[in-house]
Design an enzyme around this catalytic site. Sequence first.
Site, short mmCIF file in Angstrom:
data_model
loop_
_atom_site.label_atom_id
_atom_site.label_comp_id
_atom_site.label_asym_id
_atom_site.label_seq_id
_atom_site.Cartn_x
_atom_site.Cartn_y
_atom_site.Cartn_z
CB SER A 8 -6.45 5.72 5.29
OG SER A 8 -5.86 5.23 4.11
N1 SAH Z 1 -5.42 0.65 3.12
C1 SAH Z 1 -4.24 1.01 3.86
C2 SAH Z 1 -3.69 2.37 3.39
C3 SAH Z 1 -2.26 2.24 3.07
S1 SAH Z 1 -1.49 3.58 2.23
C4 SAH Z 1 -4.50 1.01 5.35
O1 SAH Z 1 -5.65 0.80 5.77
O2 SAH Z 1 -3.55 1.16 6.14
C5 SAH Z 1 -1.44 2.98 0.57
C6 SAH Z 1 -0.73 1.67 0.31
O3 SAH Z 1 -0.80 1.41 -1.08
C7 SAH Z 1 0.76 1.66 0.66
O4 SAH Z 1 1.03 0.59 1.53
C8 SAH Z 1 1.45 1.47 -0.70
O5 SAH Z 1 2.64 0.70 -0.63
C9 SAH Z 1 0.36 0.75 -1.49
N2 SAH Z 1 0.47 0.85 -2.95
C10 SAH Z 1 0.84 1.91 -3.70
N3 SAH Z 1 0.80 1.61 -5.02
C11 SAH Z 1 0.37 0.30 -5.11
C12 SAH Z 1 0.15 -0.61 -6.18
N4 SAH Z 1 0.35 -0.26 -7.47
N5 SAH Z 1 -0.27 -1.85 -5.88
C13 SAH Z 1 -0.47 -2.26 -4.60
N6 SAH Z 1 -0.26 -1.44 -3.54
C14 SAH Z 1 0.15 -0.18 -3.78
#
Ligand code: SAH
Length: 218
Positions: free
Chosen positions: A67
Amino acid sequence: MTNFLDTYRHKGLRKQLTNTLKEKGITDENVLNAINHIPRHFFLDSAFDEIAYEDRAFPIGDGQTISQPYTVAYQTQLLKIKKNDKVLEIGTGSVYQATVLAEMGAWVFTIERQKNLFEKNKKFYFRNKYPNIKFFYGDGFEGLPTFAPFDKIIITAAAPFIPPKLLVQLKVGGSMVIPVDEGDAQRMLRLTKQADGSMEEESFDLFSFVPMLKGKNG
Ligand code: SAH
């Protein structure tokens, strides 16, 4: 490959990023200190070394992103993190957001649905430094009933709706910060559980996240 050297140059760029976040309206000193402290380039491929401290999201593989720092700061500030808060995070991704929470003294339970990312996170550079982050492979729509209730819940993917099971796993007086789909963008909401079990809803700015998907992958 990642560059695990934190040079004066990186530290300088990080200070600039922290100032940018202040200018954009982030006021929680604990959030700013955590971002100033954590080497964001450790969470990225070395190809991003020079630009890791720009206020931008970057790809982390498997179609996912780390993010934007402003978004991380914004969500964390809305959570009003206190030391020893028990926090559930949906979407581990690069582990950067989880590390910010852990640096602020929270106990972090983070769920990732993509097997590849979950496996990669087993080798997370700061595993020993932050034993207060616990990693789970699963579907965030289900939460972690075994470890509930949580003081705070943060969703870091675009939710198509507010997952009812997550609301159940929130403590009375606790808050959930969640970007909910609104066409091309998502509205940041903060839901706070009242003594009678109802939710107080506050609405904030629009953001753009990768989608929160159902089920596990891999
Ligand atoms: N918090 C992360 C942001 C990652 S982007 C950071 O600091 O880098 C969002 C993430 O959510 C992705 O890795 C995606 O695979 C995950 N995601 C999407 N749907 C999800 C779900 N139902 N359960 C768990 N993770 C999920």
